[in-house]
Design a protein around this motif. Structure first.
Motif, short mmCIF file in Angstrom:
data_model
loop_
_atom_site.label_atom_id
_atom_site.label_comp_id
_atom_site.label_asym_id
_atom_site.label_seq_id
_atom_site.Cartn_x
_atom_site.Cartn_y
_atom_site.Cartn_z
N GLU A 42 61.78 24.92 62.21
CA GLU A 42 63.28 25.26 61.90
C GLU A 42 63.97 23.99 62.02
O GLU A 42 64.90 23.74 61.22
N PHE A 43 63.51 23.14 62.92
CA PHE A 43 64.10 21.63 62.98
C PHE A 43 63.68 20.65 62.00
O PHE A 43 64.37 19.65 62.00
N TRP A 88 66.33 18.13 53.82
CA TRP A 88 67.38 18.32 53.00
C TRP A 88 68.14 16.98 53.22
O TRP A 88 68.79 16.73 52.20
N ARG A 89 68.54 16.52 54.35
CA ARG A 89 69.52 15.52 54.61
C ARG A 89 68.83 14.12 53.93
O ARG A 89 69.46 13.61 53.02
N TYR A 121 69.26 14.58 50.18
CA TYR A 121 70.68 14.48 50.02
C TYR A 121 71.04 12.78 49.60
O TYR A 121 71.68 12.23 48.96
N PRO A 167 66.14 20.69 57.99
CA PRO A 167 67.31 20.40 57.62
C PRO A 167 66.96 18.80 57.69
O PRO A 167 67.85 17.83 56.81
N LEU A 168 66.15 17.83 58.30
CA LEU A 168 65.76 16.57 58.13
C LEU A 168 65.56 16.40 56.71
O LEU A 168 65.64 15.30 56.25
N PHE A 179 76.77 22.32 54.56
CA PHE A 179 75.41 22.03 54.88
C PHE A 179 74.47 23.18 54.49
O PHE A 179 73.81 23.76 55.34
N ARG A 180 74.74 24.00 53.39
CA ARG A 180 74.14 24.99 52.66
C ARG A 180 73.39 24.81 51.35
O ARG A 180 74.08 23.96 50.63
N LEU A 181 72.38 25.54 51.07
CA LEU A 181 72.01 25.39 49.76
C LEU A 181 72.90 26.08 48.81
O LEU A 181 73.60 27.38 49.58
N HIS A 197 65.92 8.15 56.67
CA HIS A 197 65.96 9.63 56.88
C HIS A 197 64.50 10.20 56.17
O HIS A 197 64.17 11.07 56.66
#
Lengths: 387, 324
Positions: free
Chosen positions: B223-224, B230-231, B234, B227-228, B3-5, B246
């Motif tokens: 910060e939190f 990004w997921r 994806y 990633p939501l 889970f990285r760019l 999502h």
């Protein structure tokens, strides 16, 4: 970015799942904060160790499986999915273990890590003192060098598990003329050593999960010091980083809480108010966000990144999420929420687990460095605001 | 699982950020606010950077990137408060158009306005070459009535008849969430810089815990939320059945983070924050606007609520990345 598990990772998940299904105690254990429950939890640690599940990320030489952090997260998901107990061993495996791995000598690793992974030695923390809480650099407990020993005198408090644990680790002032962060050393000692007195402290829920520790000229070999004399502060900060960050509070724990909360909501859907329903949903959403962020951080760590002050973001998020989730459960339970024993004796340790969980969740924003301290760290080290 | 760019994704983000920092600073926002509000030179620059063709296949003259790249670019557009309809055209509409149109779009020769019943307005309709609605494109009307937004750089018009289209709604909500995240990040930066510079009681106000704690809380929220997003990108890119859930989750979290950043940033700026003179208001008003666009908080919470509390979505801890 690849958000799919490999076939090997899926196989590992299946292996953990089937072991947990076969071994996780069917009835909940008594509370970890009391003697009887503590012993039950230690027995569970040994059961885990028998399956070689004590700490999967550690090298095989120290009782681990040498797995990476993604597999650790998978392990945790299956652990909490199966409803497995809290870890009596957490001070050791999540905090001291990584510290020894990073700063310890080979002798120290050999002596302490394997018994830790096997649940044979249970550790307590010894940081805070009556006048050194958030201001931990105000520590006064002394370790005076005498040949190959230190002679320790002073007092520690809020020591988690000290009432029942075997050993403790903490910071002591080895240079009597030093001030603040300097002149402190990180020392391990057995709690049955002559001169150690434990006075359990009754906590909010009535049990004695933490304690005061009094040291009256306790002799400890110098070999029990981790890293150099006077280097204790930076070692302790690394340990605190483990505590706030990735290891101690894995996301699956909160996802499991959120899942149980959703189930509780369904039981009470007829009487739940719209704002309670919103709080339940928020708890689930936040647990997801925490999981995603953890996978993101774990991926970076695997690629070689070092996590520093970022751990403070995590600590605030999981502790506030846990409190909100349990508060929502208390709202759903309404007049039942206050009951410690449920009608008809539903049995098994803490009957009203939501009440116990809510009480425990109130400690989250305080321990491991209060959330006020975490916010200072974020402001100063991540945002660059002046001290 | 990683889970990285990727390095390419980080480079893309950095290149766009550097360009916008240089070419699209607060002085540009003030110039636009005092003038025509849109500037062909800004559009041309964004096209030059490849943003118009970001999602267009290479054989139609684009870069053939995916939704992860799209949300990274959208975050930068939000951070720079870009108001040209590049996000609507290139990051939302482009993949939904036919090949020859994609070619014109990648070349920067086509601007698309988006019409959907969820919005009581259409953005940038007057300068659009066509309108995408209900899964098809139609001609932009000859005449439309302009509405005034609180956001001085937003151009809104009364809607024509619009048809629902879930694919459009989901993509637009995702890109909007990313822009909200970028706006929130910028507002945290602005407030942090102000707190370092502004002195009271003989020291920078940023040395006071009251200010530190406000800003740290904003940092946590942002910060939190990240990633939501990004997921969601994806999952949408890979056609996961859960992607709409999502996306809604990401839109709610990004909205909450951006609105919280806005309210905290004005508080940290004190009375200065209440003036038109301080740059903050551009991002704050954009956050208010985007919070309601493409489904407000209540709409998206409801979608998540129906899936999670309604009981159709498996939610054990092993399901975080589930595709079905």
């Amino acid at each position: 970015m690849d958000l799919a598990f490999t076939p090997e990772q899926q196989e590992f998940r299946a292996e953990v799942r089937s072991w947990m299904e076969a071994h996780v105690p069917k009835a909940p254990l008594k509370t970890l904060e009391g003697r009887e429950g503590f012993d039950e939890h230690v027995a569970w640690e040994r059961e885990l160790a028998s399956g070689n599940w004590g700490m999967v990320t550690w090298p095989e030489a120290y009782g681990g499986r040498g797995l990476d952090l993604i597999r650790w997260l998978i392990f945790e998901e299956e652990y909490w999915r199966a409803g497995a107990p809290l870890r009596a061993n957490q001070n050791g495996i999540f905090l001291l273990g990584p510290t020894i791995m990073e700063y310890g000598t080979d002798e120290q690793k050999a002596k302490f890590l394997t018994p830790m992974a096997k649940g044979e030695l249970i550790w307590a923390q010894a940081w805070s003192e009556p006048n050194a809480g958030s201001d931990m650099a105000a520590i006064r407990s002394r370790a005076v060098r005498d040949g190959d020993d230190y002679v320790i005198s002073g007092q520690k408090t809020w020591s988690s598990r000290a009432a029942f644990a075997d050993w403790c680790f903490g910071l002591f002032r080895t240079d009597p003329d030093s001030k603040r962060h300097k002149g402190l050393s990180f020392i391990l000692l057995p709690l049955d050593a002559p001169g150690v007195t434990i006075r359990p402290i009754r906590q909010l829920h009535g049990e004695t999960g933490f304690a005061e520790i009094f040291f009256d000229e306790v002799r400890v070999p110098v070999a029990n010091r981790i890293a150099g004399e006077g280097e204790g502060w930076s070692v302790a900060m690394a340990t605190a980083g483990f505590e706030r960050g990735l290891m101690l509070r894995s996301p699956a724990r909160f996802q499991a809480v959120a899942q149980r909360l959703v189930a509780l909501y369904r039981q009470h859907a007829d009487t739940a108010s719209p704002d309670t329903r919103a709080a339940v949903l928020q708890a689930w959403m936040d647990a997801e966000a925490y999981a995603l962020n953890t996978y993101h951080v774990a991926s970076q760590v695997i690629a070689g990144a070092h996590i520093g002050a970022e751990a403070s973001l995590n600590k605030i998020f999981w502790s506030e999420l846990d409190r909100s989730a349990h508060r929502a459960a208390m709202s759903l339970l309404g007049a039942t929420a206050e009951l410690r024993t449920l009608p008809g004796g539903k049995g098994g340790g803490e009957e009203n687990a939501w009440l116990e969980g809510y009480i425990f969740s109130l400690s989250g924003p305080i321990y491991a460095g209060s959330n006020e301290i975490q916010r200072n760290i974020i402001a100063e080290r991540l945002l660059g605001l002046p001290r | 699982m990683d889970f990285r760019l990727t390095e390419d994704q980080r480079n893309l983000r950095d290149v766009i950020r550097d360009y916008l920092d240089k070419e699209h600073g607060p002085e540009v926002l003030r110039r636009l606010d005092e003038g025509e509000r849109r500037d062909p030179a800004i559009w041309a620059g964004l096209v030059e950077m490849g943003i118009a063709g970001l999602l267009v296949p290479e054989n139609h003259g684009g870069l053939e990137m995916g939704l992860i790249e799209a949300v990274l670019v959208a975050t930068e557009l939000g951070r720079a408060n870009v108001s040209e309809s590049i996000a609507d055209t290139a990051l939302i509409a482009a993949p939904l158009l036919a090949g020859d149109r994609q070619e014109a779009l990648a070349a920067g020769e086509l601007r698309v306005a988006l019409a959907h019943p969820i919005n009581p307005w259409i953005a940038d309709l007057a300068n659009a070459d066509m309108v995408l609605t209900g899964g098809k494109t139609i001609a932009a009307p000859e005449q439309c009535e302009a509405l005034e937004s609180v956001d001085p750089l937003r151009l809104l018009y009364t809607p024509m008849s619009a048809d629902a289209d879930d694919a459009l709604l989901d993509r637009a909500a995702l890109i909007t969430a990313a822009q909200l995240l970028g706006a929130g990040e910028r507002m945290l930066d602005l407030a942090t810089e102000y707190a370092k510079m502004r002195e009271q009681f003989g020291q920078p106000i940023g040395s006071f815990q009251a200010i530190k704690h406000h800003l740290a809380s904003v940092a946590v929220k942002l910060e939190f939320a990240r990633p939501l997003i990004w997921r969601a990108a994806y999952a949408a890119q890979h056609g996961h059945a859960r992607a709409p859930i999502h996306i809604s989750h990401a839109k709610v979290a990004a909205t909450d983070a951006a609105v919280f950043a806005a309210e905290t940033a004005i508080q940290v700026h004190g009375a200065m924050g209440y003036t038109y003179e301080v740059d903050l208001h551009f991002w704050m008003k954009r956050a208010w606007a985007l919070a309601g666009a493409w489904g407000d908080r209540a709409f998206h919470r409801q979608r998540v609520d129906e899936a999670v509390l309604g009981g159709t979505l498996p939610i054990t801890p092993d399901q975080t990345f589930a595709s079905e």
